[in-house]
Design an enzyme around this catalytic site. Structure first.
Site, PDB file in Angstrom:
ATOM      1  N   HIS A  37       0.845  -1.207   0.000  1.00  0.00           N
ATOM      2  CA  HIS A  37       0.000   0.000   0.000  1.00  0.00           C
ATOM      3  C   HIS A  37       0.879   1.256   0.000  1.00  0.00           C
ATOM      4  CE1 HIS A  37      -2.726  -3.001   2.169  1.00  0.00           C
ATOM      5  NE2 HIS A  37      -3.376  -2.722   1.054  1.00  0.00           N
ATOM      6  N   ASP A 150      -4.274  -6.847  -7.871  1.00  0.00           N
ATOM      7  CA  ASP A 150      -5.672  -7.194  -8.131  1.00  0.00           C
ATOM      8  C   ASP A 150      -5.951  -6.873  -9.600  1.00  0.00           C
ATOM      9  OD1 ASP A 150      -6.702  -7.877  -5.318  1.00  0.00           O
ATOM     10  OD2 ASP A 150      -5.618  -6.011  -5.044  1.00  0.00           O
ATOM     11  N   SER A 186      -2.969  -8.110   3.089  1.00  0.00           N
ATOM     12  CA  SER A 186      -3.448  -7.962   4.474  1.00  0.00           C
ATOM     13  C   SER A 186      -3.905  -9.293   5.042  1.00  0.00           C
ATOM     14  CB  SER A 186      -4.617  -6.973   4.512  1.00  0.00           C
ATOM     15  OG  SER A 186      -4.256  -5.763   3.893  1.00  0.00           O
TER      16      SER A 186
HETATM   17  P1  AMP Z   1      -6.552  -3.735  -0.268  1.00  0.00           P
HETATM   18  O1  AMP Z   1      -5.365  -4.571   0.136  1.00  0.00           O
HETATM   19  O2  AMP Z   1      -7.700  -4.541  -0.759  1.00  0.00           O
HETATM   20  O3  AMP Z   1      -6.881  -2.729   0.770  1.00  0.00           O
HETATM   21  O4  AMP Z   1      -6.086  -2.952  -1.552  1.00  0.00           O
HETATM   22  C1  AMP Z   1      -5.799  -1.589  -1.619  1.00  0.00           C
HETATM   23  C2  AMP Z   1      -4.909  -1.365  -2.826  1.00  0.00           C
HETATM   24  O5  AMP Z   1      -3.623  -1.929  -2.563  1.00  0.00           O
HETATM   25  C3  AMP Z   1      -5.418  -2.041  -4.108  1.00  0.00           C
HETATM   26  O6  AMP Z   1      -5.217  -1.162  -5.213  1.00  0.00           O
HETATM   27  C4  AMP Z   1      -4.539  -3.274  -4.192  1.00  0.00           C
HETATM   28  O7  AMP Z   1      -4.389  -3.747  -5.514  1.00  0.00           O
HETATM   29  C5  AMP Z   1      -3.243  -2.743  -3.643  1.00  0.00           C
HETATM   30  N1  AMP Z   1      -2.358  -3.811  -3.171  1.00  0.00           N
HETATM   31  C6  AMP Z   1      -2.709  -4.898  -2.426  1.00  0.00           C
HETATM   32  N2  AMP Z   1      -1.639  -5.699  -2.232  1.00  0.00           N
HETATM   33  C7  AMP Z   1      -0.593  -5.118  -2.875  1.00  0.00           C
HETATM   34  C8  AMP Z   1       0.782  -5.473  -3.053  1.00  0.00           C
HETATM   35  N3  AMP Z   1       1.297  -6.580  -2.539  1.00  0.00           N
HETATM   36  N4  AMP Z   1       1.568  -4.634  -3.782  1.00  0.00           N
HETATM   37  C9  AMP Z   1       1.057  -3.487  -4.311  1.00  0.00           C
HETATM   38  N5  AMP Z   1      -0.230  -3.104  -4.182  1.00  0.00           N
HETATM   39  C10 AMP Z   1      -1.048  -3.905  -3.472  1.00  0.00           C
END
Ligand code: AMP
Length: 291
Positions: A37, A150, A186
């Site tokens: 993030h 994603d 997460s």
């Molecule tokens: P979330 O983890 O669902 O809260 O996703 C928030 C944002 O962080 C989304 O745009 C995800 O694609 C991105 N994201 C989640 N995991 C990663 C990662 N390992 N590396 C880069 N971006 C990520």
């Protein structure tokens, strides 16, 4: 760093930070933040004058038997991380700022919304696009940053922004990984020790597919079989493991142009999803992406 918890506070903060005269970079998240993030935050900083991050665990993108209640929530730690990263504004809305009691209108993700992640999680992308559209209206960013991690979500958000003519650019950030290749997530905290050891197998299978394409294999069924063979692990069950093309997120028979190797598996109580881009990056060593 301003933390807004109600829509009035958000609007005031936006004006205090310069209002429409400045470019706002926006990173939507569900919290429980990790280095992935923060890499999106760093990208948003490069692309805009002000950076806004939202933290909202959106109920409408979780199915009835999914993990909404147990999704990790670490708001104090998240705020510390965002402050240290130089974020200007954090939007932590209450449910009442996002949804009215009997909402009828949603964003239809179209046919791609029912494939792959959408086939396993019916209604998921409708929930994602609807909440992201609302967040775009609330924040009015000039740039929004999403993770390549994603991949189907990124495809659909780009489509929505283009087709519904949201006045902003969508930028993608590469997937941050653990040293062994597992994509940061997460939900990884829910992996038990043996599961955590097995988890990099998904990235390894996708990397194997990538190597095959790099060496000239173009037949998708051959690549799929090779990836399945590589993944073979008694602890994991595969939801999907295949190739899709960038243009419409469909599975071609023969690889051409650009696209993604995508995979999702179940491991204990956790679903892992990951992808690698194919098409214009064959000169990159796979090790480069494990950073
Ligand atoms: P979330 O983890 O669902 O809260 O996703 C928030 C944002 O962080 C989304 O745009 C995800 O694609 C991105 N994201 C989640 N995991 C990663 C990662 N390992 N590396 C880069 N971006 C990520």
């Amino acid at each position: 760093m301003i933390v807004a918890r109600q829509i009035g506070e958000l609007n005031r903060a936006r004006i205090d930070l310069g209002g429409d005269s400045l470019g706002f970079g926006f990173v939507p998240t569900m919290g429980a933040l990790h280095a992935g993030h923060l890499s999106l935050v760093a990208l948003a900083k490069q692309k805009s004058d002000r950076v806004v991050v939202s933290i909202y665990v959106n109920p409408t993108q979780f199915g009835p038997n999914e993990d909404f209640a147990r999704y990790p929530r670490t708001p104090e730690k998240d705020l510390e991380m965002l402050e240290a990263a130089g974020v200007d504004l954090v939007w932590m809305p209450r449910a009442a700022d996002m949804y009215e009691p009997n909402e009828m209108i949603t964003v239809d993700p179209g046919p791609v919304g029912n494939t792959y992640e959408g086939a396993i999680r019916p209604g998921h992308f409708r929930g994602v696009l609807t909440v992201v559209a609302k967040l775009f209206h609330q924040i009015r960013p000039t740039v929004a940053v999403f993770g390549q991690k994603d991949g189907q979500q990124l495809f659909l958000i780009k489509k929505m922004v283009r087709e519904l003519q949201f006045p902003l650019d969508v930028v993608s950030g590469e997937t941050l990984r653990e040293a062994d290749g597992l994509a940061k997530s997460s939900r990884n905290i829910f992996l038990k020790r043996g599961e955590r050891e097995a988890a990099p197998a998904l990235f390894q299978a996708l990397s194997h597919g990538f190597e095959l394409i790099k060496r000239g294999e173009r037949e998708v069924s051959v690549i799929e079989q090779a990836m399945q063979h590589e993944l073979k692990n008694d602890e994991m069950s595969i939801d999907y493991l295949t190739c899709v093309q960038q243009s419409d997120f469909s599975r071609p028979e023969i690889i051409e142009g650009q696209g993604l190797l995508i995979g999702a598996v179940r491991l204990g109580s956790v679903r892992l999803i990951d992808n690698l881009i194919w098409g214009d990056n064959y000169s990159e060593l796979i090790d480069d992406s494990t950073g």
